[in-house]
Design a protein around this motif. Sequence first.
Motif, PDB file in Angstrom:
ATOM      1  N   UNK A  19       0.831  -1.198   0.000  1.00 21.66           N
ATOM      2  CA  UNK A  19       0.000   0.000   0.000  1.00 21.66           C
ATOM      3  C   UNK A  19       0.868   1.252   0.000  1.00 21.66           C
ATOM      4  N   UNK A  20       1.918   1.259   0.791  1.00 25.08           N
ATOM      5  CA  UNK A  20       2.797   2.417   0.853  1.00 25.08           C
ATOM      6  C   UNK A  20       3.440   2.690  -0.503  1.00 25.08           C
ATOM      7  N   UNK A  21       3.889   1.650  -1.184  1.00 24.71           N
ATOM      8  CA  UNK A  21       4.488   1.818  -2.506  1.00 24.71           C
ATOM      9  C   UNK A  21       3.458   2.352  -3.489  1.00 24.71           C
ATOM     10  N   UNK A  22       2.243   1.819  -3.457  1.00 26.88           N
ATOM     11  CA  UNK A  22       1.183   2.318  -4.341  1.00 26.88           C
ATOM     12  C   UNK A  22       0.905   3.792  -4.082  1.00 26.88           C
ATOM     13  N   UNK A  23       0.817   4.167  -2.827  1.00 24.15           N
ATOM     14  CA  UNK A  23       0.576   5.573  -2.488  1.00 24.15           C
ATOM     15  C   UNK A  23       1.725   6.454  -2.967  1.00 24.15           C
ATOM     16  N   UNK A  24       2.950   5.991  -2.794  1.00 23.56           N
ATOM     17  CA  UNK A  24       4.111   6.749  -3.247  1.00 23.56           C
ATOM     18  C   UNK A  24       4.070   6.926  -4.764  1.00 23.56           C
ATOM     19  N   UNK A  27      -4.624  12.417  -4.813  1.00 26.36           N
ATOM     20  CA  UNK A  27      -4.193  11.013  -4.811  1.00 26.36           C
ATOM     21  C   UNK A  27      -5.056  10.112  -3.939  1.00 26.36           C
ATOM     22  N   UNK A  28      -5.940  10.717  -3.156  1.00 29.15           N
ATOM     23  CA  UNK A  28      -6.780   9.966  -2.212  1.00 29.15           C
ATOM     24  C   UNK A  28      -5.930   9.204  -1.195  1.00 29.15           C
ATOM     25  N   UNK A  29      -4.826   9.828  -0.788  1.00 35.78           N
ATOM     26  CA  UNK A  29      -3.959   9.258   0.246  1.00 35.78           C
ATOM     27  C   UNK A  29      -4.148  10.101   1.497  1.00 35.78           C
TER      28      UNK A  29
END
Length: 143
Positions: free
Chosen positions: A4-9, A34-36
């Motif tokens: 999830x962190x990689x996707x958000x990045x 980004x909806x983060x």
Amino acid sequence: MFSTTTEYALRALTTLAAQPCGIAILGKELSRRTAVPGSYLTKIMLALRNAGLVATARGSDGGYRLARAAASIRLLEVVQLFQGITPLRRCLLSPAQECSEANPCSAHHAWKGLRAEYINFLERVTLADISNPAPPAPGGPTS
């Protein structure tokens, strides 16, 4: 495939890559686009800044922007930063051991090919390859 962190990045980086050169985005706006969640994004952006992938600035023109050209940032850099690629070396059928030519399991050769393709993809693809240009500003030119 990605944490999830990689996707958000990657969402944040591709959003920055789509911006006109040198234009920064405030954290709140980047979070919205980004909806983060804001607090999660702040931690991600700190890691990206420390890795030299993003730059930050304070003040009226402040915010986040890419520190390097999108074409020079390979996905491998982002994946390694947040999740590494070492898990790909573990045996597919026995995660406690490392994949090895000396002691292969029944899936070793098939997994080896997939692993090589995955790493090749991460090394080859850049942020520029997966980023869309920024949409025109409301009321701006539509050429």
